[in-house]
Design a protein around this motif. Sequence first.
Motif, PDB file in Angstrom:
ATOM      1  N   PHE A  70      18.440  -2.515   0.843  1.00  0.00           N
ATOM      2  CA  PHE A  70      18.816  -3.880   1.181  1.00  0.00           C
ATOM      3  C   PHE A  70      17.800  -4.504   2.111  1.00  0.00           C
ATOM      4  O   PHE A  70      17.357  -3.897   3.070  1.00  0.00           O
ATOM      5  CB  PHE A  70      20.202  -3.917   1.827  1.00  0.00           C
ATOM      6  CG  PHE A  70      21.294  -3.653   0.842  1.00  0.00           C
ATOM      7  CD1 PHE A  70      21.690  -4.631  -0.046  1.00  0.00           C
ATOM      8  CD2 PHE A  70      21.892  -2.403   0.776  1.00  0.00           C
ATOM      9  CE1 PHE A  70      22.680  -4.383  -0.975  1.00  0.00           C
ATOM     10  CE2 PHE A  70      22.881  -2.150  -0.153  1.00  0.00           C
ATOM     11  CZ  PHE A  70      23.281  -3.134  -1.030  1.00  0.00           C
ATOM     12  N   ASP A  71      17.422  -5.702   1.790  1.00  0.00           N
ATOM     13  CA  ASP A  71      16.508  -6.429   2.660  1.00  0.00           C
ATOM     14  C   ASP A  71      16.759  -7.907   2.457  1.00  0.00           C
ATOM     15  O   ASP A  71      16.095  -8.564   1.678  1.00  0.00           O
ATOM     16  CB  ASP A  71      15.065  -6.071   2.319  1.00  0.00           C
ATOM     17  CG  ASP A  71      14.084  -6.844   3.187  1.00  0.00           C
ATOM     18  OD1 ASP A  71      13.041  -7.251   2.681  1.00  0.00           O
ATOM     19  OD2 ASP A  71      14.402  -7.040   4.370  1.00  0.00           O
ATOM     20  N   GLY A  72      17.756  -8.429   3.156  1.00  0.00           N
ATOM     21  CA  GLY A  72      18.066  -9.845   2.996  1.00  0.00           C
ATOM     22  C   GLY A  72      18.934 -10.059   1.772  1.00  0.00           C
ATOM     23  O   GLY A  72      19.112  -9.161   0.967  1.00  0.00           O
ATOM     24  N   PRO A  73      19.442 -11.243   1.619  1.00  0.00           N
ATOM     25  CA  PRO A  73      20.483 -11.517   0.639  1.00  0.00           C
ATOM     26  C   PRO A  73      20.069 -11.307  -0.819  1.00  0.00           C
ATOM     27  O   PRO A  73      20.858 -10.857  -1.614  1.00  0.00           O
ATOM     28  CB  PRO A  73      20.839 -12.986   0.887  1.00  0.00           C
ATOM     29  CG  PRO A  73      19.740 -13.550   1.714  1.00  0.00           C
ATOM     30  CD  PRO A  73      19.118 -12.404   2.436  1.00  0.00           C
ATOM     31  N   GLN A 108      10.279 -11.078   0.612  1.00  0.00           N
ATOM     32  CA  GLN A 108      11.076  -9.891   0.902  1.00  0.00           C
ATOM     33  C   GLN A 108      10.209  -8.663   0.684  1.00  0.00           C
ATOM     34  O   GLN A 108       9.888  -8.334  -0.440  1.00  0.00           O
ATOM     35  CB  GLN A 108      12.262  -9.853  -0.064  1.00  0.00           C
ATOM     36  CG  GLN A 108      13.073 -11.132  -0.033  1.00  0.00           C
ATOM     37  CD  GLN A 108      13.836 -11.370  -1.325  1.00  0.00           C
ATOM     38  OE1 GLN A 108      13.395 -11.001  -2.391  1.00  0.00           O
ATOM     39  NE2 GLN A 108      14.995 -11.976  -1.198  1.00  0.00           N
ATOM     40  N   LEU A 109       9.814  -8.020   1.776  1.00  0.00           N
ATOM     41  CA  LEU A 109       8.903  -6.882   1.629  1.00  0.00           C
ATOM     42  C   LEU A 109       9.477  -5.590   2.224  1.00  0.00           C
ATOM     43  O   LEU A 109       8.741  -4.647   2.485  1.00  0.00           O
ATOM     44  CB  LEU A 109       7.544  -7.198   2.268  1.00  0.00           C
ATOM     45  CG  LEU A 109       6.704  -8.309   1.600  1.00  0.00           C
ATOM     46  CD1 LEU A 109       5.417  -8.552   2.372  1.00  0.00           C
ATOM     47  CD2 LEU A 109       6.379  -7.974   0.156  1.00  0.00           C
ATOM     48  N   GLY A 110      10.789  -5.564   2.411  1.00  0.00           N
ATOM     49  CA  GLY A 110      11.418  -4.393   3.027  1.00  0.00           C
ATOM     50  C   GLY A 110      11.217  -3.110   2.234  1.00  0.00           C
ATOM     51  O   GLY A 110      11.231  -2.014   2.801  1.00  0.00           O
ATOM     52  N   PHE A 111      10.973  -3.268   0.927  1.00  0.00           N
ATOM     53  CA  PHE A 111      10.774  -2.092   0.075  1.00  0.00           C
ATOM     54  C   PHE A 111       9.489  -1.344   0.413  1.00  0.00           C
ATOM     55  O   PHE A 111       9.207  -0.295  -0.147  1.00  0.00           O
ATOM     56  CB  PHE A 111      10.765  -2.512  -1.388  1.00  0.00           C
ATOM     57  CG  PHE A 111       9.872  -3.689  -1.662  1.00  0.00           C
ATOM     58  CD1 PHE A 111       8.510  -3.528  -1.782  1.00  0.00           C
ATOM     59  CD2 PHE A 111      10.413  -4.970  -1.759  1.00  0.00           C
ATOM     60  CE1 PHE A 111       7.687  -4.619  -2.007  1.00  0.00           C
ATOM     61  CE2 PHE A 111       9.598  -6.068  -1.994  1.00  0.00           C
ATOM     62  CZ  PHE A 111       8.231  -5.884  -2.110  1.00  0.00           C
ATOM     63  N   LEU A 151       1.213  -7.835   3.032  1.00  0.00           N
ATOM     64  CA  LEU A 151       1.245  -6.442   2.569  1.00  0.00           C
ATOM     65  C   LEU A 151       0.476  -5.556   3.544  1.00  0.00           C
ATOM     66  O   LEU A 151       0.954  -4.507   3.969  1.00  0.00           O
ATOM     67  CB  LEU A 151       0.633  -6.321   1.168  1.00  0.00           C
ATOM     68  CG  LEU A 151       1.428  -6.937   0.005  1.00  0.00           C
ATOM     69  CD1 LEU A 151       0.590  -6.963  -1.264  1.00  0.00           C
ATOM     70  CD2 LEU A 151       2.717  -6.148  -0.230  1.00  0.00           C
ATOM     71  N   ARG A 152      -0.729  -5.997   3.889  1.00  0.00           N
ATOM     72  CA  ARG A 152      -1.570  -5.196   4.785  1.00  0.00           C
ATOM     73  C   ARG A 152      -0.865  -4.940   6.118  1.00  0.00           C
ATOM     74  O   ARG A 152      -0.889  -3.837   6.656  1.00  0.00           O
ATOM     75  CB  ARG A 152      -2.900  -5.925   5.011  1.00  0.00           C
ATOM     76  CG  ARG A 152      -3.974  -5.065   5.633  1.00  0.00           C
ATOM     77  CD  ARG A 152      -4.269  -5.428   7.093  1.00  0.00           C
ATOM     78  NE  ARG A 152      -4.650  -6.811   7.240  1.00  0.00           N
ATOM     79  CZ  ARG A 152      -4.369  -7.549   8.310  1.00  0.00           C
ATOM     80  NH1 ARG A 152      -3.670  -7.037   9.319  1.00  0.00           N
ATOM     81  NH2 ARG A 152      -4.745  -8.808   8.371  1.00  0.00           N
ATOM     82  N   ARG A 153      -0.174  -5.962   6.638  1.00  0.00           N
ATOM     83  CA  ARG A 153       0.516  -5.810   7.926  1.00  0.00           C
ATOM     84  C   ARG A 153       1.669  -4.825   7.835  1.00  0.00           C
ATOM     85  O   ARG A 153       1.986  -4.142   8.797  1.00  0.00           O
ATOM     86  CB  ARG A 153       1.057  -7.159   8.398  1.00  0.00           C
ATOM     87  CG  ARG A 153      -0.048  -8.099   8.808  1.00  0.00           C
ATOM     88  CD  ARG A 153       0.469  -9.125   9.826  1.00  0.00           C
ATOM     89  NE  ARG A 153      -0.599 -10.015  10.231  1.00  0.00           N
ATOM     90  CZ  ARG A 153      -0.658 -11.313   9.899  1.00  0.00           C
ATOM     91  NH1 ARG A 153       0.315 -11.864   9.204  1.00  0.00           N
ATOM     92  NH2 ARG A 153      -1.674 -12.046  10.296  1.00  0.00           N
ATOM     93  N   ARG A 154       2.311  -4.776   6.670  1.00  0.00           N
ATOM     94  CA  ARG A 154       3.445  -3.866   6.474  1.00  0.00           C
ATOM     95  C   ARG A 154       2.996  -2.427   6.238  1.00  0.00           C
ATOM     96  O   ARG A 154       3.764  -1.493   6.393  1.00  0.00           O
ATOM     97  CB  ARG A 154       4.253  -4.297   5.254  1.00  0.00           C
ATOM     98  CG  ARG A 154       5.170  -5.446   5.501  1.00  0.00           C
ATOM     99  CD  ARG A 154       6.492  -4.937   6.029  1.00  0.00           C
ATOM    100  NE  ARG A 154       7.491  -5.985   6.071  1.00  0.00           N
ATOM    101  CZ  ARG A 154       8.795  -5.752   6.116  1.00  0.00           C
ATOM    102  NH1 ARG A 154       9.254  -4.523   6.104  1.00  0.00           N
ATOM    103  NH2 ARG A 154       9.631  -6.746   6.173  1.00  0.00           N
ATOM    104  N   LEU A 155       1.746  -2.277   5.792  1.00  0.00           N
ATOM    105  CA  LEU A 155       1.238  -0.947   5.443  1.00  0.00           C
ATOM    106  C   LEU A 155       0.551  -0.316   6.654  1.00  0.00           C
ATOM    107  O   LEU A 155       0.367  -0.957   7.678  1.00  0.00           O
ATOM    108  CB  LEU A 155       0.270  -1.063   4.259  1.00  0.00           C
ATOM    109  CG  LEU A 155       0.919  -1.535   2.945  1.00  0.00           C
ATOM    110  CD1 LEU A 155      -0.142  -1.870   1.906  1.00  0.00           C
ATOM    111  CD2 LEU A 155       1.885  -0.473   2.396  1.00  0.00           C
ATOM    112  N   ALA A 156       0.190   0.948   6.507  1.00  0.00           N
ATOM    113  CA  ALA A 156      -0.482   1.671   7.588  1.00  0.00           C
ATOM    114  C   ALA A 156      -1.947   1.895   7.202  1.00  0.00           C
ATOM    115  O   ALA A 156      -2.306   1.838   6.015  1.00  0.00           O
ATOM    116  CB  ALA A 156       0.206   3.012   7.817  1.00  0.00           C
ATOM    117  N   ALA A 157      -2.779   2.147   8.196  1.00  0.00           N
ATOM    118  CA  ALA A 157      -4.182   2.456   7.932  1.00  0.00           C
ATOM    119  C   ALA A 157      -4.258   3.614   6.942  1.00  0.00           C
ATOM    120  O   ALA A 157      -3.515   4.593   7.064  1.00  0.00           O
ATOM    121  CB  ALA A 157      -4.890   2.812   9.230  1.00  0.00           C
TER     122      ALA A 157
END
Length: 345
Positions: A7-10, A159-162, A194-200
Amino acid sequence: MSLLADFDGPATFALDGASAAAEPDVGALRAVAAAVADGLGRPRKRLPAWLLYDRRGSDLFERITDLPTYYLTRTERALLAAHAGEMIDAAGPPLGVVELGAGTASKTGLLLAALLARQERVLYRPVDVSPTALAQAAADLAHTERLTVRPVVARYPDQLGFLDPVGERRLVLFLGSNIGNFNPLEARTLLTALRRRLAAGDALLIGADRRKSPRILLPAYDDPEGVTAEFSRNVLHRLNRELGADFDLDRFSHLVRWNQAASRIEIYLQSRVAQRISLPRPGLQIRLREGERIHIESSYKLGIRRLAALFTRAGLRLERSWYDQRRWFGVHLVRVPPPNGRSLH
Ligand code: AVJ
């Protein structure tokens, strides 16, 4: 195969049998109504491309991918078939895989098989706006051993919670030239998010159609069989069904243009006559002049320099590209660099 809740938002939900079969939920209908009110309320009317992918739209898109003139899918599939092992090795297993705009994931099996040859278990999260396409993807992959599939219905980039960490390096697939639906600013915003949500060290594998002669591009979007025209007009059918609108599909033609300056294919629905449309659900009345166009889709065709510039501006590093022999289509491996910009090795 397991289908767990994500779940990530409605409007993001995990796929299960019920949601795949059911009519769109209230949140989804609200998103459709809001997008339509915004897009058709403008002087230059437009609709967002994600609206094209309801159940019938997803089926029609699958038919498009088989058309003789639509070279994109088969070219990319051949590239993946020839280089999946190299692509996976370059990404650097062990990997957890997320796919944006997975659709029915018909090409992804090639990459997943290469990954399963290199690591014991694989977690795969296909993400798409179409629950029916995802249900097909999950069914097709259900019998693959050592693979866990967790489909997620979501629209990106809202929605990028996945993308939440999975305990191993993430590989994000963005295939099929789906990136071409976004204009350069939107593409940069999406890639930055995407880059901000990901790790180095996390990687993205991005498939992108290349700029080429309009003599090849135009028939890819205006096939003699008329399947793409039906795909375009289907969006009006969706609005009739979901919003109670009264579009007469016969009063619109599918129109394809090559915009040289912007380096993109533009797809419109053109009104054949002067007409009025009522859309009870957002509570909107619109007028269309004879010949007036509704812009429903763009498909950008960027050269490698513009693509590389896009990756750099999003803070990503282009590591490697694969092309077919005609160099019509490219698959690009880009990496999230460490925060201080030092080499990863
Ligand atoms: C799914 C966005 C890659 O732009 O080629 C195909 C969509 N529209 N024919 C594309 C599409 C009409 C397709 N993408």
